[in-house]
Design a protein around this motif. Structure first.
Motif, PDB file in Angstrom:
ATOM      1  N   ALA A 161      -4.718  39.541  51.048  1.00  0.00           N
ATOM      2  CA  ALA A 161      -4.908  40.765  51.018  1.00  0.00           C
ATOM      3  C   ALA A 161      -5.032  41.888  51.605  1.00  0.00           C
ATOM      4  CB  ALA A 161      -6.709  39.917  51.290  1.00  0.00           C
TER       5      ALA A 161
ATOM      6  N   ASN B 211      -6.908  44.670  50.891  1.00  0.00           N
ATOM      7  CA  ASN B 211      -7.504  45.304  51.780  1.00  0.00           C
ATOM      8  C   ASN B 211      -7.799  44.881  53.149  1.00  0.00           C
ATOM      9  OD1 ASN B 211      -9.132  43.105  51.065  1.00  0.00           O
ATOM     10  ND2 ASN B 211     -10.733  43.780  49.908  1.00  0.00           N
TER      11      ASN B 211
ATOM     12  N   SER C 206     -10.428  40.042  45.583  1.00  0.00           N
ATOM     13  CA  SER C 206      -9.421  40.792  46.218  1.00  0.00           C
ATOM     14  C   SER C 206      -7.968  40.507  45.631  1.00  0.00           C
ATOM     15  CB  SER C 206      -9.513  40.121  47.157  1.00  0.00           C
ATOM     16  OG  SER C 206     -11.043  40.144  48.355  1.00  0.00           O
TER      17      SER C 206
END
Length: 690
Positions: free
Chosen positions: A101, A103, A159
């Motif tokens: 992911a 983030n 995501s």
């Protein structure tokens, strides 16, 4: 031994291995995370070029990475430099490639995330590096340049998932499998720390240096891997100025900003020189009092220098007096004022000198007149006090053993030597416990050194002043303990500065022991430890001109043969003439020969003298220059405080009596490096006039 060629081949092979495969934490070669993680390609316009999967990272960073991010398969748990973090989505395998992911991994790398709604791209930005990712696309933009990844990005539960190999390639990091975990390691952003010099900065005046790793950086220097804000060579405005610095690492990531707040002060103003005198008009020979009234905007005057400020003037007329003052910023202020002297005479120059020359300073006079002063006769008693006088050879031409003696009890050492060799030397006083069974203690009390110095007179003067000052303070002995047969250096401070060729060194030291101690004075080359070679040093031959020996009656108490206070008329005491003040004798223990202490240097003189009222006591040199010190009623008096007696026409002031007769207790030693004899003079002072 294997031939050199063998090692060269092995080294090249290892380097090739390091360049083609990552290392595990244990130093072994590991396979890629996924077999389908192929090299990426860069597309610019119509052309496409291959990009290697493995970045050019120094071997040292592979072995000892600065930053480490641990991702766990099928888990959102992460460890960033051993601290737990949580990702939005777990590490995922898709079509043979590992995805993470965005983030979750962007933050540890120092990237900040944003979203471009117009282009529907996720943006990761660190410093001047911008990465753009679009869901469903295998093309990533790095600062506008399209780079093809091993697979398209995709959305997983909200995501954006990006190929881990692509992220590693974009950030210059390394991927290392570790069991079921995947480890990403990369160089930490460099520190942007810096310091500012000097600490005190004035607007429009001070040139400012910015030191990175202790090295100044030029303000106009261009470096694409660092950025500054607020940096100025010379700040034009006073106030608080913030200077900020960024540094870009090898992986392209910029450091956190480092800021320093610089307090820039108002421009430093030159000091204002000013002085006043106690009167506006003076008579000839009238004392002039000067009062410095100079000011500075920062109260930072570091020096003040008068020119023409005679303590009195001995002819009438107008006389300029100038005062120059300097502040800490090296700015200077000056002022000149005129002194008016009328023809009326208050004191002659001789009268003024007798009345007003400060104690410890000298005045000029007619040296031939001293010969006509009645010489006071005296007797003396030599008291038991051991002196070791080491002055032969006075000029060292090589290294060696200067003096060797075994003594117990109290001993005063006097050293005076010049380096005549072509290289730096050091002299040491070494004590050896001659006992084979018991410990011994050796103490050093009052001592003082002069030099190394090019001036013979200054070396002797400062040694005498410092030793006599220690006597006035009754410095207690500092002891060292010696095991049986052990040798130690006494007074290591005496030897902390090498004596360079042509330099002179002198010292006095009071040493005491309760048992028999062997003392050796040795000279060795600078940076050479004398203890290991102590027993192998050869004896320096004496020069047959100077003194080397041990003298057992080296304290002399003078008894003046007079019942009346001295000084009611001009009188003098002759010292150091070798006739009235006879030489002490001893033995050169290196040869067993009788030795005379020529000049009685190192002998401690003590005398009490009744002095008439209104009498000035002085020291007049008869044999040449003289500089040393006297203790008068417990107070140290240098001869002189700012110079030396250079001719027979100069006398230094030791003391002035008041309106009643006084008993003076005077202690001194004739200063090494000076010429003898000297006269202690007693002269009546003229009456004070209004």
């Amino acid at each position: 031994m294997k031939p050199l060629k063998h090692y060269v081949v092995c080294t090249l092979a290892l380097l090739t291995l390091f360049q083609t495969a990552p290392l595990s934490a244990e130093g072994t070669v590991d396979a890629p995370v996924s077999a389908t993680d192929a090299p990426t390609t860069t597309t610019t316009g119509d052309s496409t070029t291959a990009n290697p999967i493995v970045s050019a990272v120094p071997i040292s960073s592979l072995l000892t990475p600065d930053n480490e991010l641990v991702l766990k398969k099928n888990s959102t748990a992460m460890l960033f430099n051993k601290k737990p973090l949580k990702a939005a989505q777990p590490l995922t395998i898709k079509n043979g490639s590992s995805y993470a992911a965005l983030n979750g991994i962007a933050g540890p790398f120092g990237y900040k995330l944003s979203y471009d709604a117009k282009t529907k791209e996720s943006i990761a930005k660190a410093g001047d590096i911008e990465l753009r990712f679009k869901p469903g696309s295998d093309m990533i933009k790095r600062n506008g340049e399209s780079i093809k990844g091993p697979g398209p990005t995709f959305i997983l539960k909200g995501s954006l998932m990006v190929p881990l190999r692509m992220w590693s390639n974009l950030t210059g990091s390394r991927i290392i499998p570790r069991g079921l975990d995947t480890v990403i390691s990369w160089e930490a952003p460099p520190s942007a720390e810096f310091t500012v010099q000097p600490t005190e900065i004035f607007a429009q005046q001070t040139v400012v240096d910015y030191l990175v790793n202790g090295v100044p950086t030029a303000v106009d220097e261009t470096n694409t891997h660092e950025r500054w804000e607020g940096r100025e060579s010379i700040f034009q405005e006073a106030g608080m100025h913030v200077v900020t610095h960024w540094v870009q690492g090898e992986n392209g990531v910029w450091s956190e900003p480092f800021s320093v707040t610089v307090n820039v002060q108002m421009p430093n103003q030159p000091p204002v020189a000013d002085f006043t005198t106690d009167k506006t008009t003076y008579r000839i020979g009238e004392p002039v009092t000067y009062t410095d009234l100079s000011t500075d905007d920062r109260n930072d005057i570091i020096s003040a220098k008068f020119t023409g400020n005679s303590p009195a003037f001995f002819s009438d007329g107008q006389f300029p007096v100038t005062l120059e003052v300097k502040d800490g910023g090296q700015l200077i202020g000056t002022v000149t004022k005129m002194i008016t002297v009328i023809p009326e005479i208050l004191y002659t120059e001789d009268e003024f000198n007798l009345l007003f020359t400060p104690v410890g300073r000298k005045y000029t006079m007619d040296g031939t007149a001293v010969r006509n002063y009645p010489t006071l006769s005296y007797t003396y008693t030599n008291e038991p006090a051991r002196l070791v006088h080491s002055n032969s050879p006075e000029r060292w031409m090589t290294t060696g053993l200067v003096y060797d003696t075994e003594l117990s009890g109290s001993t005063r050492f006097l050293f005076y030597n010049e380096n005549g060799a072509g290289y730096p030397l050091k002299m040491y006083l070494i004590a050896t416990n001659t006992s084979s069974t018991g410990q011994a203690s050796v103490g050093v009390g009052a001592w003082g050194k002069g030099g190394p110095d090019k001036s013979t007179i200054m070396a002797g003067k400062m040694a005498t002043i410092r030793y006599m000052d220690a006597l006035t303070k009754n410095v207690p002995a500092s002891y060292v303990t010696l095991a049986p047969g052990e040798s130690k250096i006494l007074l290591p401070e005496m030897s902390n500065v090498p004596v360079k060729p042509g330099d002179v060194f002198s010292a006095y030291a009071d040493v005491v022991s309760t048992t028999n101690i062997r003392y050796r004075i040795v000279v060795v080359q600078d940076k050479q430890d004398p203890l290991p070679i102590l027993d192998s040093l050869t004896v320096m031959p004496r020069d047959n001109k100077h003194v080397r020996g041990t003298f057992d009656y080296a304290d002399r108490v003078i008894d003046l043969s007079t019942s009346e206070p001295v000084g009611a008329k001009p009188q003098s005491i002759l010292l150091g003439d070798s006739k009235i003040d006879k030489l002490v004798d001893g033995i050169d223990e290196m040869t067993g020969l009788l030795e005379y202490d020529y000049g009685n240097f190192g002998v401690l003189y003590k005398m009490k003298v009744q002095v008439a009222p209104n009498t000035i006591v002085g020291i007049n040199a008869r044999g040449g220059h003289y500089a040393g010190a006297f203790i008068v009623n417990g107070k140290l008096v240098p001869v002189t405080t700012d110079s030396a007696l250079l001719t027979q026409n100069e006398t230094a002031v030791l003391y002035r009596t008041g309106a009643a007769a006084e008993t003076l207790d005077i202690v001194f030693t004739l200063a090494s490096g000076s010429y003898l004899p000297i006269n202690m003079t007693f002269l009546p002072m003229p009456q004070l006039r209004q």
